[in-house]
Design a protein around this motif. Structure first.
Motif, PDB file in Angstrom:
ATOM      1  N   PHE A 109      50.009  45.184  42.110  1.00 44.27           N
ATOM      2  CA  PHE A 109      50.127  43.588  42.372  1.00 44.27           C
ATOM      3  C   PHE A 109      51.231  43.450  43.642  1.00 44.27           C
ATOM      4  CE2 PHE A 109      49.486  43.338  37.977  1.00 44.27           C
ATOM      5  CZ  PHE A 109      48.320  42.509  37.801  1.00 44.27           C
ATOM      6  N   TRP A 110      50.999  42.252  44.348  1.00 47.72           N
ATOM      7  CA  TRP A 110      51.850  42.257  45.294  1.00 47.72           C
ATOM      8  C   TRP A 110      52.845  41.013  45.377  1.00 47.72           C
ATOM      9  CZ3 TRP A 110      49.304  44.760  49.694  1.00 47.72           C
ATOM     10  CH2 TRP A 110      50.134  45.125  50.849  1.00 47.72           C
ATOM     11  N   GLY A 111      54.033  41.037  45.659  1.00 45.24           N
ATOM     12  CA  GLY A 111      55.104  40.067  45.419  1.00 45.24           C
ATOM     13  C   GLY A 111      54.835  38.799  46.212  1.00 45.24           C
ATOM     14  N   PHE A 112      53.810  38.688  47.187  1.00 45.70           N
ATOM     15  CA  PHE A 112      53.679  37.236  47.847  1.00 45.70           C
ATOM     16  C   PHE A 112      52.216  36.958  48.137  1.00 45.70           C
ATOM     17  CE2 PHE A 112      53.437  39.509  51.904  1.00 45.70           C
ATOM     18  CZ  PHE A 112      54.470  40.669  51.810  1.00 45.70           C
ATOM     19  N   ALA A 113      52.081  35.722  48.215  1.00 47.41           N
ATOM     20  CA  ALA A 113      50.515  35.152  47.981  1.00 47.41           C
ATOM     21  C   ALA A 113      49.771  35.607  49.328  1.00 47.41           C
ATOM     22  CB  ALA A 113      50.484  33.739  48.034  1.00 47.41           C
ATOM     23  N   LYS A 114      50.320  35.957  50.427  1.00 50.61           N
ATOM     24  CA  LYS A 114      49.775  36.456  51.653  1.00 50.61           C
ATOM     25  C   LYS A 114      48.831  37.403  51.177  1.00 50.61           C
ATOM     26  CE  LYS A 114      51.999  37.900  55.201  1.00 50.61           C
ATOM     27  NZ  LYS A 114      51.325  39.260  55.871  1.00 50.61           N
ATOM     28  N   TRP A 152      52.543  54.676  39.996  1.00 50.56           N
ATOM     29  CA  TRP A 152      51.773  53.479  40.501  1.00 50.56           C
ATOM     30  C   TRP A 152      52.940  52.658  41.141  1.00 50.56           C
ATOM     31  CZ3 TRP A 152      47.797  50.551  41.321  1.00 50.56           C
ATOM     32  CH2 TRP A 152      46.514  50.979  40.647  1.00 50.56           C
ATOM     33  N   ASP A 153      52.590  52.141  42.299  1.00 50.13           N
ATOM     34  CA  ASP A 153      53.450  50.982  42.777  1.00 50.13           C
ATOM     35  C   ASP A 153      52.796  49.769  42.038  1.00 50.13           C
ATOM     36  OD1 ASP A 153      54.645  52.683  44.538  1.00 50.13           O
ATOM     37  OD2 ASP A 153      53.180  52.357  46.071  1.00 50.13           O
ATOM     38  N   VAL A 154      53.785  49.340  40.951  1.00 51.23           N
ATOM     39  CA  VAL A 154      53.352  48.245  40.194  1.00 51.23           C
ATOM     40  C   VAL A 154      53.201  46.820  40.957  1.00 51.23           C
ATOM     41  CG1 VAL A 154      53.784  47.075  37.784  1.00 51.23           C
ATOM     42  CG2 VAL A 154      53.986  49.506  38.197  1.00 51.23           C
ATOM     43  N   ILE A 155      54.442  46.589  41.480  1.00 51.48           N
ATOM     44  CA  ILE A 155      54.374  45.423  42.352  1.00 51.48           C
ATOM     45  C   ILE A 155      54.793  45.669  43.676  1.00 51.48           C
ATOM     46  CG2 ILE A 155      55.169  42.861  42.154  1.00 51.48           C
ATOM     47  CD1 ILE A 155      54.703  43.264  39.625  1.00 51.48           C
ATOM     48  N   GLY A 209      59.056  38.641  48.131  1.00 52.79           N
ATOM     49  CA  GLY A 209      58.467  37.713  47.398  1.00 52.79           C
ATOM     50  C   GLY A 209      58.346  37.828  46.050  1.00 52.79           C
ATOM     51  N   GLN A 210      58.700  36.781  45.291  1.00 53.39           N
ATOM     52  CA  GLN A 210      58.456  36.640  43.884  1.00 53.39           C
ATOM     53  C   GLN A 210      57.546  35.414  43.381  1.00 53.39           C
ATOM     54  OE1 GLN A 210      62.115  36.397  45.125  1.00 53.39           O
ATOM     55  NE2 GLN A 210      62.004  38.456  45.480  1.00 53.39           N
ATOM     56  N   TRP A 211      56.320  35.657  43.884  1.00 53.64           N
ATOM     57  CA  TRP A 211      55.360  34.472  43.741  1.00 53.64           C
ATOM     58  C   TRP A 211      55.036  34.379  42.606  1.00 53.64           C
ATOM     59  CZ3 TRP A 211      50.192  34.101  42.677  1.00 53.64           C
ATOM     60  CH2 TRP A 211      49.380  32.776  43.117  1.00 53.64           C
ATOM     61  N   PHE A 212      54.595  35.566  41.726  1.00 50.75           N
ATOM     62  CA  PHE A 212      54.474  35.240  40.323  1.00 50.75           C
ATOM     63  C   PHE A 212      55.552  34.544  39.488  1.00 50.75           C
ATOM     64  CE2 PHE A 212      51.325  38.549  41.503  1.00 50.75           C
ATOM     65  CZ  PHE A 212      50.219  37.952  41.254  1.00 50.75           C
ATOM     66  N   GLU A 213      56.530  34.880  39.668  1.00 50.87           N
ATOM     67  CA  GLU A 213      57.722  34.365  39.184  1.00 50.87           C
ATOM     68  C   GLU A 213      57.661  32.702  39.545  1.00 50.87           C
ATOM     69  OE1 GLU A 213      57.479  37.489  40.496  1.00 50.87           O
ATOM     70  OE2 GLU A 213      58.434  38.608  38.798  1.00 50.87           O
TER      71      GLU A 213
END
Ligand SMILES: *[C@@H]1O[C@H](CO)[C@@H](O)[C@H](O)[C@H]1NC(C)=O
Ligand SMILES: *[C@@H]1O[C@H](CO)[C@@H](O)[C@H](O)[C@H]1NC(C)=O
Ligand SMILES: *[C@@H]1O[C@H](CO)[C@@H](O)[C@H](O)[C@H]1NC(C)=O
Ligand SMILES: *[C@@H]1O[C@H](CO)[C@@H](O)[C@H](O)[C@H]1NC(C)=O
Ligand SMILES: *[C@@H]1O[C@H](CO)[C@@H](O)[C@H](O)[C@H]1NC(C)=O
Length: 384
Positions: free
Chosen positions: A104-109, A145-148, A154-158
């Motif tokens: 996953f990625w921390g930001f929406a972009k 695994w690079d999990v996030i 960015g903490q988009w999901f949070e």
């Protein structure tokens, strides 16, 4: 310090797009089935075609959330990773380590556009599906695994879920589904900017205090158009090491036009990274000028794979400077010896009258190691 070739498998969204037919029925030439689903508007197949015979007609768009004036299309199929996984299996058969980047990625972009405007419930289901799918197909195969990715930035999901522990829960779920890979955070500017380094350390400490299965810290290591300062880098590594976790430099690249200067800079950076007791691994972000983000970072050039000055320097460090080769003669009264070696994988070859009588592999990592070898002719070797 171990030093093995690590193959970097990118599961980033961008790579999906490079391949063909990842989306089923992309031109809507076949009747719509469960593969296409609209969120926030209605869809129908229409003969009012741009080309071909059919098109997708979208009607009744409405806002999903204040300030966002769009609906989005939810692609229900996962890309077909069977070829990628066959490649992973081949690499592993050849004894290579495969590191997985990133879930996953921390930001929406950098998230797929279709998830960005989902309702919370849909988003959570999509996250769960993606997690289950990816960990199922990679189970037991990834070393890390690079999990996030880039959670400091960015903490988009949070934010979406109003849940400060959303990423922590993802780590827990991944660990339950596949206990093998080391679960990592991975971030940039953490050995370059003090406020980012502090934030990263704090994030790691928070995870650990909450019992999250965080196994190591990924430091991306992009040195772009800067003169590396080994002393500064060392201070940052000391700071990161305060988390008490292994450190991996995960995306090392040094951008410098002149290959000789590039060689010096790679050496400066590699020496300080390799010297740090908390450093567990270093992965290059690329090495071939035909497949790098910026050709100024290449170690190998052209289709004839010419090793340039920077490449020679890097290979020399790994293959010569940081390798240990020792020949010892044994006799009836002296059947053991001690040696100091760099961390890494070794092979002991026992010769008798010039003929190989035994080959024993062993690994040395961070602690004294004893290797006992018994041979038919009763000559024992003890290495420490
Ligand atoms: C329609 O146009 C797109 C882009 O120009 C092209 O990729 C696609 O193959 C075309 N489809 C048909 C059915 O002609
Ligand atoms: C997301 O789904 C998981 C699994 O069903 C559930 O345990 C969790 O509470 C959900 N989280 C949110 C924020 O809805
Ligand atoms: C898990 O992956 C395997 C292939 O590696 C596949 O055959 C199986 O259907 C998958 N299971 C689920 C629940 O997705
Ligand atoms: C050890 O011996 C091998 C074969 O006899 C030779 O090729 C190699 O250079 C020697 N290595 C060292 C470090 O002396
Ligand atoms: C190797 O041999 C030493 C000395 O005989 C012994 O103390 C040690 O337990 C042995 N180690 C292993 C792994 O067999």
């Amino acid at each position: 310090m171990w030093y093995k070739v690590s193959i970097f498998l990118t599961f980033a969204v961008n790579s999906w797009c490079a391949q063909e037919n990842l989306v089923q029925n992309p031109g809507f030439e076949s009747p719509l089935s469960g593969h296409w689903k609209a969120v926030g508007f209605s869809i129908a197949r229409s003969s009012d075609a741009y080309n071909g015979s059919y098109a997708l007609k979208c009607t009744g768009r409405f806002d999903l959330s204040p300030g966002i004036n769009a609906g989005d299309i939810d692609v229900k199929t996962h890309p077909d990773y069977s070829q990628a996984m066959a490649c992973v299996d081949t690499l592993k058969e050849k004894g290579m380590i495969v590191r997985a980047h990133n879930l996953f990625w921390g930001f929406a972009k950098n998230l797929p556009p279709y998830v960005v405007h989902m309702s919370r419930d849909q988003l959570n289901v999509t996250v769960q599906n993606h997690l289950n799918y990816m960990i199922n197909i990679t189970k037991g195969k990834a070393s890390h695994w690079d999990v996030i990715n880039e959670l400091v930035h960015g903490q988009w999901f949070e934010e979406q879920f109003h849940d400060p522990d959303y990423s922590q829960d993802i780590f827990r779920q991944v660990k339950l589904l596949d206990p093998k890979p080391l679960l990592m955070l991975n971030d940039f500017n953490v050995v370059a900017r003090p406020e980012i380094a502090d934030a990263y350390l704090q994030q790691a400490q928070t995870f650990l205090a909450q019992g999250v299965p965080l196994d190591g810290l990924g430091l991306q290591g992009h040195f772009h158009d800067t003169v590396p300062d080994p002393q500064q880098i060392l201070l940052y590594l000391d700071l990161m090491a305060q988390a008490g976790l292994p450190l991996d430099v995960t995306e090392l690249d040094v951008w410098q036009q002149d290959p000789d200067v590039r060689a010096d800079y790679y050496e400066m950076v590699l020496r300080v990274l390799f010297s740090h007791p908390a450093m567990h691994g270093i992965v290059l972000w690329g090495f071939w000028d035909q497949h790098v983000v910026d050709k100024r970072s290449s170690l190998v050039d052209g289709h004839d794979l010419t090793i340039n000055a920077a490449g020679k320097r890097v290979f020399n460090l790994i293959k010569e400077t940081w390798s240990t080769h020792v020949n010892m003669s044994l006799s009836a009264s002296s059947t053991n010896f001690d040696l100091r070696g760099f961390n890494g994988d070794y092979e002991v070859t026992v010769l008798k009258n010039g003929a190989k009588i035994k080959v024993v592999p062993f690994s040395l990592f961070g602690k004294e190691t004893t290797v006992n070898i018994s041979v038919d002719s009763n000559i024992g070797t003890l290495l420490r």
